[in-house]
Motif scaffolding. Structure first.
Motif, PDB file in Angstrom:
ATOM      1  N   ARG A   1      81.139 -77.054  11.320  1.00 38.15           N
ATOM      2  CA  ARG A   1      81.072 -77.053  12.781  1.00 38.15           C
ATOM      3  C   ARG A   1      79.617 -77.172  13.252  1.00 38.15           C
ATOM      4  O   ARG A   1      79.302 -77.907  14.189  1.00 38.15           O
ATOM      5  CB  ARG A   1      81.704 -75.769  13.323  1.00 38.15           C
ATOM      6  CG  ARG A   1      82.025 -75.825  14.816  1.00 38.15           C
ATOM      7  CD  ARG A   1      82.424 -74.439  15.319  1.00 38.15           C
ATOM      8  NE  ARG A   1      83.508 -73.856  14.561  1.00 38.15           N
ATOM      9  CZ  ARG A   1      84.798 -74.096  14.806  1.00 38.15           C
ATOM     10  NH1 ARG A   1      85.134 -74.914  15.780  1.00 38.15           N
ATOM     11  NH2 ARG A   1      85.737 -73.509  14.077  1.00 38.15           N
ATOM     12  N   THR A   2      78.730 -76.440  12.576  1.00 36.54           N
ATOM     13  CA  THR A   2      77.318 -76.457  12.950  1.00 36.54           C
ATOM     14  C   THR A   2      76.670 -77.807  12.703  1.00 36.54           C
ATOM     15  O   THR A   2      75.966 -78.336  13.564  1.00 36.54           O
ATOM     16  CB  THR A   2      76.549 -75.365  12.163  1.00 36.54           C
ATOM     17  OG1 THR A   2      77.091 -74.084  12.481  1.00 36.54           O
ATOM     18  CG2 THR A   2      75.074 -75.388  12.525  1.00 36.54           C
ATOM     19  N   VAL A   3      76.899 -78.381  11.526  1.00 37.23           N
ATOM     20  CA  VAL A   3      76.235 -79.655  11.203  1.00 37.23           C
ATOM     21  C   VAL A   3      76.780 -80.794  12.056  1.00 37.23           C
ATOM     22  O   VAL A   3      76.035 -81.699  12.453  1.00 37.23           O
ATOM     23  CB  VAL A   3      76.364 -79.972   9.686  1.00 37.23           C
ATOM     24  CG1 VAL A   3      77.778 -80.391   9.318  1.00 37.23           C
ATOM     25  CG2 VAL A   3      75.383 -81.070   9.289  1.00 37.23           C
ATOM     26  N   ILE A   4      78.065 -80.769  12.382  1.00 35.12           N
ATOM     27  CA  ILE A   4      78.637 -81.802  13.257  1.00 35.12           C
ATOM     28  C   ILE A   4      78.046 -81.690  14.657  1.00 35.12           C
ATOM     29  O   ILE A   4      77.714 -82.699  15.290  1.00 35.12           O
ATOM     30  CB  ILE A   4      80.171 -81.689  13.292  1.00 35.12           C
ATOM     31  CG1 ILE A   4      80.754 -82.101  11.941  1.00 35.12           C
ATOM     32  CG2 ILE A   4      80.753 -82.571  14.397  1.00 35.12           C
ATOM     33  CD1 ILE A   4      82.241 -81.840  11.792  1.00 35.12           C
ATOM     34  N   LYS A   5      77.879 -80.448  15.134  1.00 38.28           N
ATOM     35  CA  LYS A   5      77.244 -80.248  16.444  1.00 38.28           C
ATOM     36  C   LYS A   5      75.794 -80.723  16.409  1.00 38.28           C
ATOM     37  O   LYS A   5      75.291 -81.317  17.385  1.00 38.28           O
ATOM     38  CB  LYS A   5      77.307 -78.771  16.822  1.00 38.28           C
ATOM     39  CG  LYS A   5      76.725 -78.443  18.192  1.00 38.28           C
ATOM     40  CD  LYS A   5      77.493 -79.131  19.311  1.00 38.28           C
ATOM     41  CE  LYS A   5      77.154 -78.531  20.673  1.00 38.28           C
ATOM     42  NZ  LYS A   5      75.718 -78.621  21.010  1.00 38.28           N
TER      43      LYS A   5
ATOM     44  N   MET B   1      80.305 -81.259   3.583  1.00 39.27           N
ATOM     45  CA  MET B   1      78.938 -80.853   3.897  1.00 39.27           C
ATOM     46  C   MET B   1      77.904 -81.841   3.385  1.00 39.27           C
ATOM     47  O   MET B   1      76.947 -82.179   4.087  1.00 39.27           O
ATOM     48  CB  MET B   1      78.662 -79.452   3.337  1.00 39.27           C
ATOM     49  CG  MET B   1      79.187 -78.329   4.204  1.00 39.27           C
ATOM     50  SD  MET B   1      78.478 -78.304   5.885  1.00 39.27           S
ATOM     51  CE  MET B   1      76.734 -78.058   5.525  1.00 39.27           C
ATOM     52  N   ASP B   2      78.060 -82.319   2.152  1.00 37.62           N
ATOM     53  CA  ASP B   2      77.074 -83.237   1.581  1.00 37.62           C
ATOM     54  C   ASP B   2      77.025 -84.545   2.375  1.00 37.62           C
ATOM     55  O   ASP B   2      75.940 -85.062   2.687  1.00 37.62           O
ATOM     56  CB  ASP B   2      77.406 -83.531   0.114  1.00 37.62           C
ATOM     57  CG  ASP B   2      77.206 -82.312  -0.782  1.00 37.62           C
ATOM     58  OD1 ASP B   2      76.427 -81.417  -0.386  1.00 37.62           O
ATOM     59  OD2 ASP B   2      77.824 -82.251  -1.860  1.00 37.62           O
ATOM     60  N   ILE B   3      78.197 -85.076   2.714  1.00 38.03           N
ATOM     61  CA  ILE B   3      78.249 -86.335   3.473  1.00 38.03           C
ATOM     62  C   ILE B   3      77.641 -86.152   4.862  1.00 38.03           C
ATOM     63  O   ILE B   3      76.834 -86.975   5.320  1.00 38.03           O
ATOM     64  CB  ILE B   3      79.704 -86.822   3.595  1.00 38.03           C
ATOM     65  CG1 ILE B   3      80.241 -87.237   2.215  1.00 38.03           C
ATOM     66  CG2 ILE B   3      79.812 -87.985   4.585  1.00 38.03           C
ATOM     67  CD1 ILE B   3      81.714 -87.633   2.220  1.00 38.03           C
ATOM     68  N   LEU B   4      77.993 -85.064   5.522  1.00 41.58           N
ATOM     69  CA  LEU B   4      77.509 -84.840   6.884  1.00 41.58           C
ATOM     70  C   LEU B   4      76.018 -84.510   6.915  1.00 41.58           C
ATOM     71  O   LEU B   4      75.308 -84.922   7.838  1.00 41.58           O
ATOM     72  CB  LEU B   4      78.314 -83.730   7.543  1.00 41.58           C
ATOM     73  CG  LEU B   4      79.765 -84.099   7.866  1.00 41.58           C
ATOM     74  CD1 LEU B   4      80.543 -82.876   8.347  1.00 41.58           C
ATOM     75  CD2 LEU B   4      79.834 -85.201   8.911  1.00 41.58           C
ATOM     76  N   GLU B   5      75.526 -83.784   5.914  1.00 42.69           N
ATOM     77  CA  GLU B   5      74.083 -83.515   5.853  1.00 42.69           C
ATOM     78  C   GLU B   5      73.308 -84.817   5.660  1.00 42.69           C
ATOM     79  O   GLU B   5      72.225 -84.997   6.232  1.00 42.69           O
ATOM     80  CB  GLU B   5      73.773 -82.540   4.713  1.00 42.69           C
ATOM     81  CG  GLU B   5      74.123 -81.098   4.998  1.00 42.69           C
ATOM     82  CD  GLU B   5      73.172 -80.455   6.011  1.00 42.69           C
ATOM     83  OE1 GLU B   5      72.211 -81.121   6.455  1.00 42.69           O
ATOM     84  OE2 GLU B   5      73.404 -79.286   6.360  1.00 42.69           O
TER      85      GLU B   5
ATOM     86  N   ARG C   1      84.437 -74.279   4.224  1.00 39.65           N
ATOM     87  CA  ARG C   1      83.120 -74.125   4.880  1.00 39.65           C
ATOM     88  C   ARG C   1      83.198 -74.562   6.352  1.00 39.65           C
ATOM     89  O   ARG C   1      82.329 -75.257   6.855  1.00 39.65           O
ATOM     90  CB  ARG C   1      82.068 -74.932   4.119  1.00 39.65           C
ATOM     91  CG  ARG C   1      81.974 -74.553   2.640  1.00 39.65           C
ATOM     92  CD  ARG C   1      81.047 -75.448   1.868  1.00 39.65           C
ATOM     93  NE  ARG C   1      79.645 -75.251   2.254  1.00 39.65           N
ATOM     94  CZ  ARG C   1      78.635 -75.933   1.689  1.00 39.65           C
ATOM     95  NH1 ARG C   1      78.885 -76.824   0.738  1.00 39.65           N
ATOM     96  NH2 ARG C   1      77.395 -75.713   2.078  1.00 39.65           N
ATOM     97  N   CYS C   2      84.237 -74.102   7.003  1.00 39.29           N
ATOM     98  CA  CYS C   2      84.531 -74.553   8.366  1.00 39.29           C
ATOM     99  C   CYS C   2      83.369 -74.327   9.332  1.00 39.29           C
ATOM    100  O   CYS C   2      82.982 -75.226  10.079  1.00 39.29           O
ATOM    101  CB  CYS C   2      85.792 -73.850   8.871  1.00 39.29           C
ATOM    102  SG  CYS C   2      86.296 -74.358  10.532  1.00 39.29           S
ATOM    103  N   GLU C   3      82.807 -73.130   9.342  1.00 33.14           N
ATOM    104  CA  GLU C   3      81.737 -72.825  10.291  1.00 33.14           C
ATOM    105  C   GLU C   3      80.478 -73.635  10.011  1.00 33.14           C
ATOM    106  O   GLU C   3      79.783 -74.065  10.941  1.00 33.14           O
ATOM    107  CB  GLU C   3      81.431 -71.325  10.275  1.00 33.14           C
ATOM    108  CG  GLU C   3      82.521 -70.478  10.894  1.00 33.14           C
ATOM    109  CD  GLU C   3      82.870 -70.927  12.314  1.00 33.14           C
ATOM    110  OE1 GLU C   3      81.944 -71.186  13.110  1.00 33.14           O
ATOM    111  OE2 GLU C   3      84.074 -71.020  12.617  1.00 33.14           O
TER     112      GLU C   3
END
Length: 203
Positions: A114-118, A68-72, A109-111
């Protein structure tokens, strides 16, 4: 390129799994994978990882970038920059979708992921469409779009024929205009150098 081909290419990405079985190395067409030792991580192609996971023979270890931190951070950088940021994986959408759909229990934190990647994909797609629109309106002849993935390029494929047709028509018009200007200049130069060009002042 067909979406199934893009997925096929993405499935060749290597990913870590933790098998619950032991086996000697498997010799594939493009190389060997293994050996497999129960409880010890090993890298395998994504297609093999999903196959083994469906048979409950392994647990998939999500790639480091599925955090999450990397993707955010990537999302915020993508929003700030007018250029396309370099993604941690060329096939990030294919990998993420296959991993999260096959083994959601293996992904913390799969969901949320999924949201941040989308979100990242949508931001990049919007940026790409804006770039193409600006390119067309600016009547450019070429464009440089770095760090795009195959799936992102494919997502704007429906509007590319119109774009290319517009550019081709612009180039034809520019070439014809240049040719007409050259012919006019040559004609004027020929008439001014003729024998009677100064007839009004020759007497």
């Amino acid at each position: 390129m067909d979406p199934s081909i893009i997925e096929f290419i993405g499935e060749k990405c290597m990913i870590s799994i933790i098998p619950n079985f032991s086996n000697e190395p498997l010799h594939l067409i493009y190389g060997s994978v293994g050996p497999f030792r129960a409880g010890f991580p090993v890298f395998v192609p994504l297609w093999m990882a999903t196959h083994l996971r469906k048979q409950q023979k392994c647990r998939i270890v999500p790639p480091e970038w599925m955090d999450m931190d990397i993707l955010e951070e990537i999302k915020e950088e993508e929003k700030r920059s007018k250029f396309f940021t370099k993604m941690p994986c060329e096939h990030y959408m294919v990998v993420a979708q296959l991993v999260m759909s096959t083994a959601p229990d293996d992904v913390p934190r799969c969901e949320e992921l999924r949201t941040v990647i989308k979100d990242i994909f949508d931001i990049r797609e919007s940026k790409l469409r804006t770039s193409i629109d600006a390119f067309i309106k600016g009547e450019g002849t070429y464009a440089k779009l770095d760090n795009l993935t195959l799936l992102e390029i494919h997502s704007v494929r429906p509007i590319l024929p119109y774009s290319l047709d517009h550019i081709a028509r612009y180039q034809r018009t520019a070439t014809a205009s240049q040719r007409d200007t050259s012919m006019l200049s040559a004609s004027m130069a020929g008439s001014s150098s003729g024998p009677n060009s100064n007839s009004l002042f020759s007497q």
